[in-house]
Design a protein around this motif. Structure first.
Motif, PDB file in Angstrom:
ATOM      1  N   UNK A  34       0.816  -1.225   0.000  1.00 48.07           N
ATOM      2  CA  UNK A  34       0.000   0.000   0.000  1.00 48.07           C
ATOM      3  C   UNK A  34       0.846   1.270   0.000  1.00 48.07           C
ATOM      4  N   UNK A  35       2.155   1.092   0.141  1.00 47.28           N
ATOM      5  CA  UNK A  35       2.997   2.275   0.311  1.00 47.28           C
ATOM      6  C   UNK A  35       3.183   3.034  -0.993  1.00 47.28           C
ATOM      7  N   UNK A  36       3.559   4.298  -0.856  1.00 47.81           N
ATOM      8  CA  UNK A  36       3.913   5.099  -2.015  1.00 47.81           C
ATOM      9  C   UNK A  36       5.347   5.599  -1.839  1.00 47.81           C
ATOM     10  N   UNK A  37       6.163   5.275  -2.799  1.00 45.87           N
ATOM     11  CA  UNK A  37       7.546   5.737  -2.778  1.00 45.87           C
ATOM     12  C   UNK A  37       7.768   6.658  -3.974  1.00 45.87           C
ATOM     13  N   UNK A  38       8.286   7.833  -3.694  1.00 49.01           N
ATOM     14  CA  UNK A  38       8.608   8.777  -4.764  1.00 49.01           C
ATOM     15  C   UNK A  38      10.121   8.784  -4.961  1.00 49.01           C
ATOM     16  N   UNK A  39      10.540   8.505  -6.188  1.00 47.60           N
ATOM     17  CA  UNK A  39      11.970   8.489  -6.512  1.00 47.60           C
ATOM     18  C   UNK A  39      12.277   9.721  -7.348  1.00 47.60           C
TER      19      UNK A  39
END
Ligand SMILES: Cc1cc2nc3c(=O)[nH]c(=O)nc-3n(C[C@H](O)[C@H](O)[C@H](O)COP(=O)(O)OP(=O)(O)OC[C@H]3O[C@@H](n4cnc5c(N)ncnc54)[C@H](O)[C@@H]3O)c2cc1C
Lengths: 425, 192
Positions: A34-39
């Motif tokens: 469910x996580x959101x990772x912004x790269x």
């Protein structure tokens, strides 16, 4: 193998985390899905981080924000300058990453709010995140060499970010008169790609030997020594006698001023009039890292090497050249950082223990088309510090056979194919 | 052993397996190899071997031989020295777990017959089933990169090559001509 000496230890091991594996505890793994990772930054660090996150956790929302629609690789860009390859070898698109379900946003990140965990891009759109990965590469310290401001790089290219700068320098080398002088100004450590300036000198000298035999390369250096020095000097002697001169800092090599109008380069011990000037300015962490407070201007981002989490802001992991680290600033290092950061983020989201980080670097340089050299490093974390494993790694031997040198050149090409396929394939 | 104890032991063994799968030393270490050997060891570079799905003990032995300097290499010797036995085991297990994917490569039809004959005579005894087999902890030759196999066989034949390959390979390869090597390599490239 782990054994339990008594029942208490056994029960301790049977903690919530281990119960997950048995399907009898709440599945923390859902947190990862469910996580959101912004790269931020789709280069050697960021592209790999995004890809490995998505591979490990297909449900996770991975957003990769990158300025440019195409990535142009610095590795192998010296080959373009030497006339052995075209820009197509360096240029990659992000389509395959998008196909894998990574959300690509082509824009410039203008701000990171580490408290609110929000990234804002130029168009105004904001992205909140659970974790942010920052891999923006380097920023140049304009005017540290007097006269070398950004505009000067249109006349005296740095070609230390690949793209139009690479093409400009390649063209200048092509157009030089026979008998022309090229000056490469190499900065003090640390900077992106420590062997890069010396490999570049080889590429240019190789071109001159073939097409403009009266031309020369002078490397003016701020340093007393450099990466793989003995191997480079051996190679220069073998292939480019009379073509390459290296001037150390103490011998007056440090460039203090340039004048693009007259194509003059000044050092404490005099001046040189050149036909082509390649100024590699000193560097610091990419601008967005500085703006976000992850490093001071002209400096590098301190991180915890077990996770590559910033020591300044929680939930932000910094990768690649921008990191303050004893590892060489290379694409391979950036790739290696990314995998440790990904493992750490996954471990945190899944509530699993951290695995000790494994970090390596391998870097090839081409002295001639059939003469490659390499250096390898294996690092381990000891009391929070990264140190090289004793007895491991190191450079190619000085007494290697021609066959060994030829193979290293061959392997350099496969290395490039593999690492770029790993990123963009 | 009582039944209860037996159950507990089973549970412990299962748990240890589960733990080692999660606290994943193998992938942490193995991922650092991908920069050169490709994602999960599926090399995209025609002179780097595909190591995904190779027999565990083959990888382990090769790494140990690199480390001790018995197996000739340019860079692997320097790299293998960075790892202890436990780490090499974890790396080997990691790659052995991956799926072997034959390289997508062209091959030269005109030499396949010669290659096949040579294979039958020289190689099939160990590298069974036209080089596809992994029996006896052999690495599959079928579908391996031709560029890598050519280099491997050439260095086996090269007396000046610093340290030796496995003895058997050296003696089998040393009287092969360049044409023989090329034909063999093309044969393996044609097999999947
Ligand atoms: C001439 C030369 C030769 C080299 N050769 C080698 C080699 O052979 N092997 C090797 O391992 N390394 C080599 N390197 C070093 C390698 O290029 C770098 O170490 C590597 O690119 C670092 O990766 P990174 O992710 O930190 O930065 P980069 O790869 O530079 O990626 C940063 C990305 O972030 C993007 N970006 C930056 N700021 C923002 C923002 N605010 N918003 C959105 N996007 C942003 C940039 O557009 C860029 O795409 C070489 C370098 C040079 C100059």
């Amino acid at each position: 193998m782990m054994t339990f000496t008594n029942r208490r230890d056994f029960l301790k091991a049977l903690s919530a985390a281990s119960l997950v594996a048995w399907g009898i505890a709440p599945r923390f793994a859902n947190a990862a899905a469910k996580a959101r990772v912004v790269v931020i930054g789709g280069g050697y660090g960021g592209a790999i981080a995004a890809k490995y996150l998505k591979l490990a956790e297909p449900g996770m929302e991975v957003i990769l924000i990158e300025k440019n629609k195409q990535y142009v690789s610095c590795p192998f860009s010296n080959e373009v300058i030497g006339g052995h390859a075209g820009m197509d070898l360096l240029t990659f698109g992000y389509d395959n990453l998008a196909r894998r379900g990574i959300k690509l946003v082509f824009d410039t990140v203008e701000a990171i709010d580490p408290e609110a965990r929000i990234v804002r891009i130029k168009s105004g759109t904001k992205f909140n995140y659970d974790y942010c990965i920052v891999s923006p590469g380097v920023d140049f310290m304009w005017n540290e060499i007097e006269g070398y401001e950004e505009a000067a790089s249109q006349i005296m290219p740095h070609a230390w970010k690949a793209g139009p700068q690479t093409e400009l320098l390649a063209k200048q080398i092509r157009d030089i008169r026979d008998g022309g002088v090229v000056v490469i100004s190499a900065p003090a450590d640390p900077f992106r790609c420590p062997p890069g300036p010396y490999e570049r000198a080889c590429e240019i000298a190789g071109y001159f030997k073939k097409y403009k035999p009266r031309s020369k390369v002078i490397i003016l250096d701020a340093k007393e020594t450099f990466s793989k020095k003995a191997l480079f000097e051996q190679g220069w002697k073998q292939h480019y006698e009379g073509y390459i001169t290296w001037v150390s800092g103490q011998k007056g090599g440090e460039v203090t001023r340039v004048d693009p109008k007259t194509m003059t380069v000044y050092t404490d011990s005099g001046k040189i009039q050149a036909d082509v000037v390649n100024v590699i300015p000193s560097q610091g962490a990419g601008q967005i890292a500085v703006q976000a407070g992850l490093a001071k201007k002209g400096d590098w981002c301190p991180v915890n090497f077990a996770t590559f989490e910033s020591k300044i802001h929680k939930n932000i992991h910094v990768l690649g050249d921008a990191v303050d680290s004893p590892m060489p600033k290379s694409g391979y290092s950036a790739n290696s950082h990314a995998k440790v950061a990904v493992a750490a983020i996954l471990a945190a989201l899944r509530n699993e223990p951290l695995v000790p980080p494994a970090l390596t670097n391998t870097c090839y340089s081409l002295i001639a088309p059939d003469h490659g050299i390499s250096v390898a490093h294996i690092f381990e974390l000891v009391n929070g510090r990264l140190v090289t494993v004793k007895g491991a790694g190191g450079t190619s031997p000085l007494d290697a056979t021609p066959e060994f040198r030829r193979l290293e050149a061959v392997y350099a090409h496969s290395w490039y194919r593999n690492i770029t396929t790993e990123m963009f394939g | 052993m009582t039944q209860a104890k037996g159950k507990l032991l089973l549970l412990v063994v299962g748990l240890v397996l589960a733990l080692s799968a999660r606290a994943d030393l193998g992938s942490m270490l193995g991922n650092t190899c991908a920069g050169c050997h490709g994602l999960n060891g599926a090399s995209a570079g025609e002179t780097m071997p595909i190591i995904a799905g190779l027999p565990r003990d083959f990888i382990l032995m090769a790494m140990k031989e690199y480390r001790e300097g018995i197996r000739g290499s340019t860079i692997m010797g320097r790299i293998a020295k960075g790892y202890n036995d436990q780490q090499l085991m974890a790396i080997s297990e990691f790659f052995a777990k991956q799926t072997w994917l034959p390289a997508a490569q062209r091959f030269d039809q005109s030499v396949l017959e010669r290659g096949e004959k040579l294979h039958r005579k020289r190689c099939e005894a160990c590298h069974r089933d036209n080089g596809t087999s992994m029996a006896l902890d052999m690495q599959p030759l079928a579908g391996q990169w031709a560029g890598y196999l050519r280099i491997y066989m050439s260095t086996c034949r090269d007396a000046k090559w610093k340290s030796r390959h496995p003895d058997a390979m050296t003696s089998i390869c040393n009287d092969l001509s360049d044409g023989d090597v090329a034909a063999l390599v093309q044969f393996y490239a044609s097999q999947k």
